[in-house]
Every structure is written in C-alpha cells, then in structure tokens.
Design an enzyme around this catalytic site. Structure first.
Site, short mmCIF file in Angstrom:
data_model
loop_
_atom_site.label_atom_id
_atom_site.label_comp_id
_atom_site.label_asym_id
_atom_site.label_seq_id
_atom_site.Cartn_x
_atom_site.Cartn_y
_atom_site.Cartn_z
N CYS A 178 -0.74 4.33 2.27
CA CYS A 178 -0.87 4.24 3.73
C CYS A 178 -0.39 2.86 4.17
CB CYS A 178 -2.27 4.61 4.21
SG CYS A 178 -3.66 3.78 3.41
N CYS A 205 0.88 -1.16 0.00
CA CYS A 205 0.00 0.00 0.00
C CYS A 205 0.92 1.21 0.00
CB CYS A 205 -0.92 0.00 1.22
SG CYS A 205 -1.89 1.52 1.37
#
Lengths: 206, 231
Positions: free
Chosen positions: A111, A108
């Site tokens: 985040c 990711c």
C-alpha cells in the site's frame, strides 16, 4: 436501490472523485459524524505542521549528539518526541542508520505505509506502482536510474518493506565537510529523500 | 488476496514520476477532504485500518491501476460507509450527481470537540498491540514463509512466499491483519524477517541486497521442516 445493487466501483468509474468525496462529506456532516472545522483542521495539519522538517530536526540532533543518536536507534518514537511533536499513540517508528558500507531504503509494496508522523504525507512517486514494484527487486538500478543515486558496489542495500504498523525512517550519514556546522544549519541539509533512502549523503567511506 | 496491489517484484510500470525532491502535500482541496473522510470513517469506528486497506484491494485491478491515490481512497471509503450503513447508497448517488451538476454545496457544521474524538478512534484503529503470546521463533532462527493464497486480506506479499529468511527481531504480539480486515479478533507474535536478495530473485538478484518485512507467526514455519522436497 438496495445495498446489493450498489457497486461502489461501478459508481466510481463514472463519477469524478471530487463530487464523490463532497457527497460523502455532506452526508457525514449531516449526521454529525464529521464537522467543517475537523475537515479544515485535518487539511491544515498536513499542510502546515507535519512535514519532513520534523524528521530533519531529529536527524540533525542525532548528528550532533551521540547519546541522542543511541536513544533514537533504540526507541524511535520516544527519541523523536524529545525534538518534535509526534503522535506516539498513532505510530511506531524504527530508525535505521546508514553507515559507510550500508544503505537503507524504505518502501511499502502492498500500500503506502510511510513514517508520516515525522515526514508528513508520502510524495506521489512513493505510492506509484513503478516505485513499489522495483524497490524490492532492483533497488540499486532504481536508485541510479530514477533518483541519480549511484551506490558504490561495496555498499550493501537493506530494503525495508513496511508490512506492519511499524514505520521506518532512515538516519543518513552526516555529510562530509559539515564539522563546523551547528544543529540548525544541519537541519537545512537534511532532505526528505535521504530519510526515505532514495538519496544518500557520503559514499562508502566515513 | 492476490490483487494488483501486491506489486513487489513486478516489471513494466515504467519510470518513477520523481518530483525532484519537492515537498508535497495535497494537490487539490478534495484530496485533503478525502483524508478527512478517512479520519471520519476510522474515527467513528466504521472500519479498521485493515478493513480500509482491504477495501482498496477489492477494487477491480484495471480500475486500481488507472485511479490516482486519493481517488482510490474515496472509492474504498464509499464502499465501507455503504456496507456499514453509515450512508444510504441512494442518497450518495443522488448527492454525487448534484455536486457534479454544480447544484450542491457541503453543509457547514462546527463541532470543536469532534476532531479529538475522531483522532482517538483513528489511533485505536491503527493500534495493533495485543497481550503477549509466547513466540515460537527466536532471533537468528531460519524460517520459511508458508505458501498460501488466501482470498481475503493478508500482509504476506507474493514475492516472499516459500522464501527462506532469518528472524532478526521479535516485535511482540500484534493484531493479525488477515483477521482484523474481516472483523475478526486474532493476534500473533510478529517478527522482522530478513531475506537475501538471491533467495527472492534467484540469478536476477542484484548483488548485496537484503529485504526485511514484518511477518506474523502463522505466516512462518521452521526452515528445517521444509528442507526436503516440500519447497
């Protein structure tokens, strides 16, 4: 002091997070927006119940049951729920299968999205700028240098950057030499890292 | 926003602090307490998951980089709780100092029903399913990610902007993070789009790499419309 004057970043720079989170907790508890038992339950759930063992059970079932494997690739949450407790209200899951010529890797970049319902809390390294920055640009080098995972040149890498609420889990290939093992024995072979894709079982041949 | 959180493709962060495969949970009790405070913030509907992510992104870049993971959560949660009048900033500042000085303890309060309600609120906050809207793109379509640099929250990382990819899956219609992070309604068809490594990284791409992301309809345009000049 008014809201306009309070700067949470400035405040955070000069006070340690433990004191700040205890202050937040205390104020929420005093308003009955949080309770002591809820805090303890949340911590205990991640420390004792939700972890990579859940994903390992799902993988081991998929290695021993072809019909299950198909269901798992079709609808991750429904199939995982057959084997382990999954909070289907809170997660959508896509399981991506490694193959002799294909390797999947999960990241990711924005985040820390992670398939926590089946793997638990993400490891610290998964959330670092070092991993998040390199996984999409130079996954082959990253896997070799940082995880000792050398992928043969003829294996394609599919990187999944998690940008929506859908989470990815990698279904590794069943390791060679495990034909005689039952499902429980196979569970012990499945690693968290293989389900993220930083580890790989088997090379480019089946 | 073009924040430091948008890390894909950056160089120079050094080696990955790999744990050798050891399973990790919370390293210290306060990290778990940060998680519980997150559950209380979303569970009591003071913020959506997108507002929470955006609150982290609003940290100054230097502070984002130097803070550890759950430290960022605490900073982001404090911002949201103050902005939504869930806590008084003056009381928060005073209580923080009391804890630092060792003159405070977290009050005891039991409510066995509460966690179920909070969990339901958290699930709602993550739930992005929306009524189906008819998709403009079909599986196999060539698309280009529109170039845009919004001030607010977006799930369109910099490294895919202006890149050409192919729609792999239509995922239904989902809340648009760019709207929900700012308290606005809005939902769009969502697509899984695959990009060839060479399209993203040019001659520096590694061979045999593709990257997939889930991208909302307004992030995309048909590839044909942009073949001449616009890119």
């Amino acid at each position: 002091m008014t809201d306009d004057e309070f700067d949470p970043d400035d405040h955070a720079r000069s006070h340690d997070p433990e004191a700040r989170v205890r202050a937040l907790q205390s104020l929420l508890i005093e308003k009955e927006l949080l309770s002591s038992d809820a805090v303890d339950d949340v911590i205990a759930t991640y420390e004792r119940e939700i972890g990579p063992l859940n994903g390992a059970r799902v993988v081991a079932r998929a290695w021993t049951d072809d019909a299950y494997r198909e269901r798992l690739l079709e609808d991750g949450v429904a199939a995982a729920s057959e084997v382990v407790d999954v909070d289907g209200d809170a997660i959508d899951l896509e399981v991506v299968a490694n193959a002799p010529g294909e390797h999947h890797l999960v990241v990711c970049t924005l985040c820390s999205c992670y398939p926590w319902a089946v793997l638990g809390l993400p490891p610290t390294w998964y959330k670092t700028p070092a991993y998040r920055s390199r996984a999409v640009k130079e996954p082959r080098t990253l896997l070799a240098e940082e995880f000792d995972t050398d992928l043969p040149a003829d294996v394609e890498i599919h990187v999944h950057d998690s940008t929506s609420e859908l989470r990815y889990m990698v279904l590794p290939q069943r390791p060679p030499g495990t034909a005689g093992m039952d499902e429980d024995e196979l569970v012990d072979l499945v690693t968290r890292d293989a389900m993220i894709g930083v580890d790989r079982f088997g090379g480019s041949e089946r | 926003m073009n924040g430091i959180h948008d890390l894909g493709g950056m160089d120079g962060f050094g080696p990955v602090p790999y744990d050798g495969g050891t399973s990790e949970t919370f390293h210290e009790r306060w990290e778990g307490e940060a998680y519980a405070t997150f559950v209380a913030t979303l569970g009591n509907r003071f913020a959506s998951i997108d507002e929470f992510r955006h609150s982290i992104e609003r940290m100054p870049p230097d502070f984002y980089i130097e803070s550890n993971y759950y430290d960022r959560w605490v900073t982001a949660l404090a911002r949201l709780l103050v902005e939504n009048d869930a806590i008084d900033p003056e009381a928060f500042a005073a209580r923080t100092e009391a804890f630092e000085a060792g003159n405070a303890s977290v009050p005891e309060y039991e409510d066995p029903e509460l966690l179920g309600r909070l969990a339901a609120g958290v699930a709602d906050s993550y739930d992005s399913d929306a009524d189906d809207e008819s998709p403009s793109f079909a599986v196999g379509d060539a698309v280009v990610v529109r170039n845009a640099h919004p001030d607010g929250h977006t799930r369109r990382p910099r490294y895919v902007r202006r890149a050409r990819g192919e729609v792999v899956t239509h995922r239904g219609t989902h809340a648009l993070p760019d709207a929900r992070a700012h308290g606005r309604d809005g939902a769009e068809p969502l697509y899984q789009v695959a990009f060839d490594g060479a399209e993203l990284w040019g001659e520096d791409a590694e061979p045999g790499v593709s990257v997939t992301l889930d991208l909302w309809e307004s992030y995309l345009k048909p590839a044909e419309a942009t073949e001449e000049g616009e890119r």
